[in-house]
Design a protein around this motif. Structure first.
Motif, short mmCIF file in Angstrom:
data_model
loop_
_atom_site.label_atom_id
_atom_site.label_comp_id
_atom_site.label_asym_id
_atom_site.label_seq_id
_atom_site.Cartn_x
_atom_site.Cartn_y
_atom_site.Cartn_z
N GLN A 65 0.84 -1.19 0.00
CA GLN A 65 0.00 0.00 0.00
C GLN A 65 0.88 1.25 0.00
N ALA A 66 0.44 2.24 -0.77
CA ALA A 66 1.21 3.48 -0.87
C ALA A 66 0.98 4.35 0.36
N ALA A 67 2.04 4.99 0.79
CA ALA A 67 1.92 5.99 1.85
C ALA A 67 1.33 7.24 1.22
N THR A 68 0.67 8.06 2.02
CA THR A 68 0.06 9.29 1.51
C THR A 68 0.41 10.45 2.42
N ILE B 132 7.94 10.83 6.22
CA ILE B 132 7.17 9.86 5.44
C ILE B 132 7.99 9.28 4.29
N THR B 133 8.84 10.08 3.67
CA THR B 133 9.68 9.54 2.59
C THR B 133 10.78 8.65 3.16
N ARG B 134 11.32 9.01 4.31
CA ARG B 134 12.33 8.15 4.96
C ARG B 134 11.74 6.78 5.28
N ASP B 135 10.49 6.77 5.75
CA ASP B 135 9.84 5.53 6.13
C ASP B 135 9.25 4.76 4.94
N SER B 136 9.28 5.38 3.75
CA SER B 136 8.66 4.75 2.57
C SER B 136 9.66 4.44 1.47
N ILE B 137 10.96 4.43 1.78
CA ILE B 137 11.97 4.17 0.75
C ILE B 137 11.68 2.83 0.10
N LEU C 298 4.51 6.63 -2.85
CA LEU C 298 4.01 7.75 -2.07
C LEU C 298 3.03 8.53 -2.93
N LYS C 299 1.85 8.77 -2.37
CA LYS C 299 0.87 9.64 -3.01
C LYS C 299 0.92 10.98 -2.30
N ARG D 249 7.47 6.64 -6.79
CA ARG D 249 8.26 5.61 -6.09
C ARG D 249 9.33 6.37 -5.31
N VAL D 250 9.44 6.10 -4.03
CA VAL D 250 10.39 6.79 -3.17
C VAL D 250 11.75 6.10 -3.27
#
Length: 132
Positions: free
Chosen positions: A19-22, A66-71, A75-76, A88-89
């Protein structure tokens, strides 16, 4: 019996990771500066409109976290719920300046969101009063 639990656990972990982070940004609080580049002949796709933003400090911190946690995940990015990016992060975003490339329809909606939001509001008043 044990293998059923392991399979279920792997399925849950895979689904959660897929699932994408937002991050939803608010025009009232999350931006220090916003501009549109309506025409750029040097752009990869000159039909797109560039939305250049400078994030406020609190939004910059949220974007970094959020980007650090979604590498390696998706990400939306939304502004008042309107999606402006789905990426894509690759690494954490630490810069305050970000450029989004938008189609005309989304650009019109973004402009409408910013024009309908007050230029001076509770968030910026708190920010200013904290500096005085």
């Amino acid at each position: 019996v044990m293998s059923r639990y392991a399979t279920l656990l792997l399925m849950v972990c895979f689904t959660a990771k897929a699932q994408a982070a937002t991050i939803d940004l608010s025009p009232r609080c999350d931006f220090d500066r916003v501009s549109l580049v309506l025409l750029d002949h040097d752009a990869a796709d000159p039909n797109l409109i560039a939305l250049d933003v400078e994030l406020a400090p609190a939004a910059r911190k949220r974007m970094f976290e959020i980007t650090r946690d979604s590498i390696q995940g998706n990400l939306k990015v939304t502004i008042n719920g309107l999606q402006v990016a789905d990426v894509r992060v690759i690494n954490a975003i630490e810069t305050p300046s970000i450029r989004f490339s938008l189609g005309r329809e989304v650009s019109e909606k973004v402009v409408s969101i910013f024009l309908s939001s007050p230029a001076v509001d509770k968030c910026s008043t708190e920010k200013i009063s904290g500096l005085l």
